[in-house]
Design an enzyme around this catalytic site. Structure first.
Site, PDB file in Angstrom:
ATOM      1  N   ASP A  58       2.514   2.027   6.704  1.00  0.00           N
ATOM      2  CA  ASP A  58       2.681   0.584   6.943  1.00  0.00           C
ATOM      3  C   ASP A  58       3.222  -0.108   5.699  1.00  0.00           C
ATOM      4  O   ASP A  58       4.086  -0.992   5.790  1.00  0.00           O
ATOM      5  CB  ASP A  58       1.347  -0.043   7.356  1.00  0.00           C
ATOM      6  CG  ASP A  58       0.992   0.270   8.810  1.00  0.00           C
ATOM      7  OD1 ASP A  58       1.903   0.648   9.563  1.00  0.00           O
ATOM      8  OD2 ASP A  58      -0.190   0.150   9.168  1.00  0.00           O
TER       9      ASP A  58
ATOM     10  N   ASP B 204       1.078   3.768   1.923  1.00  0.00           N
ATOM     11  CA  ASP B 204       0.968   4.422   3.216  1.00  0.00           C
ATOM     12  C   ASP B 204       2.177   4.048   4.063  1.00  0.00           C
ATOM     13  O   ASP B 204       3.105   3.368   3.597  1.00  0.00           O
ATOM     14  CB  ASP B 204      -0.345   4.053   3.908  1.00  0.00           C
ATOM     15  CG  ASP B 204      -0.500   2.544   4.134  1.00  0.00           C
ATOM     16  OD1 ASP B 204       0.508   1.815   4.000  1.00  0.00           O
ATOM     17  OD2 ASP B 204      -1.612   2.095   4.427  1.00  0.00           O
TER      18      ASP B 204
ATOM     19  N   ASP C 137       0.833  -1.209   0.000  1.00  0.00           N
ATOM     20  CA  ASP C 137       0.000   0.000   0.000  1.00  0.00           C
ATOM     21  C   ASP C 137       0.864   1.253   0.000  1.00  0.00           C
ATOM     22  O   ASP C 137       2.009   1.245   0.467  1.00  0.00           O
ATOM     23  CB  ASP C 137      -0.907   0.022   1.236  1.00  0.00           C
ATOM     24  CG  ASP C 137      -1.984  -1.051   1.194  1.00  0.00           C
ATOM     25  OD1 ASP C 137      -2.221  -1.593   0.096  1.00  0.00           O
ATOM     26  OD2 ASP C 137      -2.575  -1.351   2.243  1.00  0.00           O
TER      27      ASP C 137
END
Length: 841
Positions: A519, A517, A515
């Protein structure tokens, strides 16, 4: 051999077309432009940076020969690059050759415009050199839109220029100089490299490495783009400081050990610096004539043999080996950080990449030097030597535990040729080079990826959570981690220096898909750490990639497009804004005289995009572009030309159209300019240099090329800052330009545009009308079709290749970000926080 291999089988028509006229001979540098990958490795960022390395390495060779101690590298505001050195200067006199095509031409022209021309084919000019083939700087010339060279030699400054490898301005004297040296400026050809930007950190990292390897040489790197970074490197202790820098922030067992020796005739020089730290990794960086020999060679073999023999002998003699402990070579090297540098007159390398040194005489020399120096050091530093030996003993014990863990893992199928992990959705193809393995973050994205993939050659392996940080773990702990085991099991090529076998690899590409983001970035970093430490050959061979899922879905009517970043968003807005629109041109009375549509308006917008890019560069310098345009020269010989040089004196700007006028005027103000570095300064009575802001405006060259093209498109630069006038009654009068929306239809609407500076913004505003924007935060938000179209379709996707260009810098970065030293990690993040872009929390 041609890049395209014809299909098997006879083709009568093709055979008839194949005649004497089919044979082409590419003269001069034409072959370089036709096949750039053969010379610089590709047309990507790596290839563009290779141009910098070629020119810098020429200056480094001058330093190796003892004729240069200062090198300046500048990334200019327009993405051109300047490299200047204070060496002897490229010879400028007439070249003597039996070939009449070469004979009599200036030698500097031969060096820059002819392949296989250089001073490194014998030992008369360069005793030691990294460049051996004479193709480097001429390739830079061939692959550049323009190249300018200045040579200071014998009291004069000579200059000439080229365009795409062809002479543009012949060699001429442009000034006087009391120093020698060479300055080369160029801009990489956008027809070949596209709109790539130089990476400052990559360039600075390579130059820092060169400074370590050449003690006493000062290397300055300056970035004149908006970030405005600069660094100056000089390391009088050479590779000792390199090892100290690489181990910064780690728990070191001792101070760096230094070994240096040379042959009786001084031709062969060997230098080693090493240090043990409290980590589980082996980091040995090796060089031959400043070339990073990533595949090792005889100098590495000699070092490893001597290290193991010397430390094992010391341990036995001092009764440090107890019980059944018997450390092997890998155990003695656990936690070592070493740099090996040899300089040799006639290096023999394996392959064109120069990755492995083959000279046999080097092995014995390195081995003897390390054995003697390390043995003496152990006797003089018994406490430190005991720490090293104890670390090796613990490593041997851990190796035995890892052997048992491997046996257990083999029984589970991860390290043998048995079954594949159950969660793997394998591909059908058995051809390694065609197949791809996607390492996907989470089951939510794994499902759409499995449904949307091309089953023939794309395999999907979803990973649960964050994998183990292998920087902090020995191999026995690593093999007990389930997600790491399934990766090893899927790839089938083993791990570590002893077991890894690239021939057993099941997939030609390993693609990390996480992803966009925080994380996702962390998971990606953990995976890269694993590959860097346990399967580095995958990175060296360019088999590890990072998928680039889009940030936006843009929808207008029935037209849908996926957008990777803001730059691409501008292209989308342009495309939507031009759909069904025309550019209206009017005369001074407001009467329509012409309309530009279709391909013509698209070409005009492309020219305006180039203009705005250059205008931004000028404005970043603190210069108002409208005022700058007003400075165009009225001189008959340079009518319409913009000033090329700016000097800031007493808080006011002084502009000059050529270097000669600048030098003459500044001299009257008591200001001197270094002809190579373009540094202006005032020399005080105590011989202190006080710098004076002086800049060469490289973007002017591109602006002056662009102005005629704009005029031909009906967009003269004189209309850059027109304003919309008003009538006596206050009514806004028609402008010279307008954009017709829904042109030639009953609903046509005219959008008034005051000047050519606002045309693109107006097109973007039209493109935004009726647009729907969807922001993707995770792969799981996409359905199978969207994931295929945006991130997995080879015809549409964007992949970032993970490269091995600066292994020493990567080594340090992994140690900082993934290691145990929290304070050092915090400091690094604070120092680089402002460089973060597109942070998604």
């Amino acid at each position: 051999m041609d890049d395209q291999t014809p299909a098997a089988g006879p083709d009568a028509a093709a055979a008839q077309d194949y005649s004497e006229d089919s044979i082409k001979v590419l003269e001069g540098l034409a072959h370089v432009r036709k096949r750039p990958a053969m010379y610089v490795g590709g047309t990507d960022m790596r290839g563009m940076h290779h141009l910098v390395w070629e020119v810098v390495d020429n200056a480094i060779d001058e330093a190796l020969a003892g004729h240069c101690d200062e090198i300046h590298v500048t990334v200019n505001a327009d993405e051109s690059v300047t490299v200047a050195d204070n060496g002897r200067g490229i010879p400028v006199g007439p070249f003597k050759h039996e070939n009449p095509r070469l004979n009599g031409r200036p030698t500097v022209e031969i060096v820059l415009a002819e392949l296989n021309a250089g001073g490194k084919f014998d030992s008369n000019s360069y005793k030691v050199s990294g460049g051996l083939h004479g193709v480097g700087v001429s390739c830079v010339n061939a692959l550049s839109e323009w190249l300018e060279v200045e040579v200071a030699r014998d009291g004069k400054v000579y200059a000439m220029s080229f365009e795409r490898g062809e002479v543009n301005e012949k060699l001429k004297v442009v000034g006087d100089s009391d120093v020698n040296g060479t300055k080369i400026s160029w801009r990489a050809d956008r027809d070949i490299f596209g709109d790539l930007s130089h990476a400052y950190d990559t360039i600075a990292g390579r130059l820092k490495e060169r400074a370590y390897l050449n003690p006493g040489v000062k290397i300055v790197v300056v970035d004149q783009r908006p970030d405005g970074k600069s660094d100056a490197f000089r390391f009088d202790d050479g590779i000792i400081e390199m090892v100290r820098d690489q181990t910064e922030g780690q728990a070191a067992l001792h101070e760096p050990i230094h070994v240096k020796t040379e042959s009786d005739d001084g031709a062969l020089v060997c230098e080693v610096a090493l240090r043990y730290v409290d980590s589980y990794n082996e980091v040995i960086t090796t060089f031959a004539n400043n070339i990073n020999t990533v595949d090792g060679g005889t100098h590495v073999t000699g070092f490893k043999t001597a290290l193991t023999r010397t430390l094992a002998t010391y341990a036995r003699n001092n009764n440090l080996l107890k019980g059944n402990s018997s450390p092997g070579g890998d155990d003695w090297r656990e936690g070592i950080v070493a740099v090996i540098s040899v300089k040799i007159p006639n290096p023999q390398f394996e392959g064109q990449t120069k990755g492995k040194l083959l000279n046999g005489e080097v092995e014995g020399m390195v081995s003897n030097a390390v054995t003697e120096s390390l043995g003496a050091w152990c006797e003089e530093h018994p406490t430190d030597a005991k720490r090293i030996c104890n670390k090796a003993i613990l490593a041997a014990q851990a190796r035995e535990a890892a052997r048992k863990a491997r046996e257990l893992t083999r029984r589970k199928g991860a390290l043998d040729s048995g079954g594949l992990p159950g969660k793997l959705a394998d591909c059908m193809s058995k051809e390694v080079d065609l197949s791809e393995l996607y390492l996907v973050e989470g089951d939510s994205a794994g499902g759409p990826a499995k449904q949307g993939r091309e089953r023939e050659y794309q395999a999907i392996l979803p990973l649960k959570g964050k994998i183990l940080n292998v920087e902090k773990a020995r191999i026995d702990k690593m093999l007990n981690h389930e997600e790491i085991r399934v990766i090893i099991q899927a790839l089938k090529c083993g791990i570590g220096s002893e077991e890894f076998d690239i021939e057993k690899l099941r997939y030609g590409r390993v693609i990390i898909m996480t992803d966009a983001d925080v994380d996702g970035s962390h998971i990606r970093t953990l995976l890269l750490t694993f590959f860097f430490r346990q399967m580095p050959e995958l990175i060296r061979q360019g088999r590890v990639f990072i998928a680039q899922p889009p940030l936006y879905q843009v929808k207008r009517g029935k037209k849908v497009e996926y957008v990777l970043n803001e730059t691409r968003m501008n292209h989308v807005l342009t495309g939507l804004g031009l759909d069904g629109t025309q550019l209206v041109l009017r005369d001074t009375d407001g009467n329509e005289i012409q309309r530009i549509a279709g391909d013509e308006i698209a070409a005009a917008i492309k020219l305006l995009d180039q203009l705005y890019e250059l205008v931004t560069i000028v404005q970043r310098r603190g210069i108002d572009f409208t005022d700058f345009l007003a400075m165009r020269s009225d001189d008959p010989e340079s009518r319409g030309r913009l000033p090329r040089y700016r000097v800031q004196l007493h808080e006011s700007d002084h502009f000059y159209w050529n270097e000669h006028d600048a030098l003459a005027d500044l001299k009257q103000h008591g200001i001197s300019i270094d002809p190579l570095t373009n540094e202006a300064y005032v020399l005080t009575s105590d011989n202190t240099k006080h710098p004076v802001p002086f800049a060469e405006l490289h973007e002017v060259k591109e602006l002056e090329k662009l102005f005629p093209q704009l005029a031909d498109a009906g967009l003269p630069i004189e209309d850059y800052a027109l304003v919309q006038e008003q009538s006596v009654s206050g009514e806004r009068l028609p402008t010279k330009y307008a954009i017709a929306v829904n042109a030639e239809s009953d609903s046509e609407k005219l959008v008034e545009v005051a000047n050519i500076a606002t045309i693109v913004n107006a097109v973007h505003d039209i493109g935004r009308h009726g647009m729907e924007i969807k922001r993707f935060k995770g792969l799981g938000e996409m359905n199978a079709d969207e994931l295929w179209e945006t991130t997995m379709d080879p015809q549409q996707r964007t992949l970032l290749k993970v490269t091995w260009d600066e292994a020493s810098e990567a080594e340090k970065l992994f140690s900082i970000l993934m290691g145990e030293n929290v304070e050092q990690r915090r400091k690094y993040i604070e120092e680089h926080a402002l460089e973060v872009k597109n942070l998604d929390v």
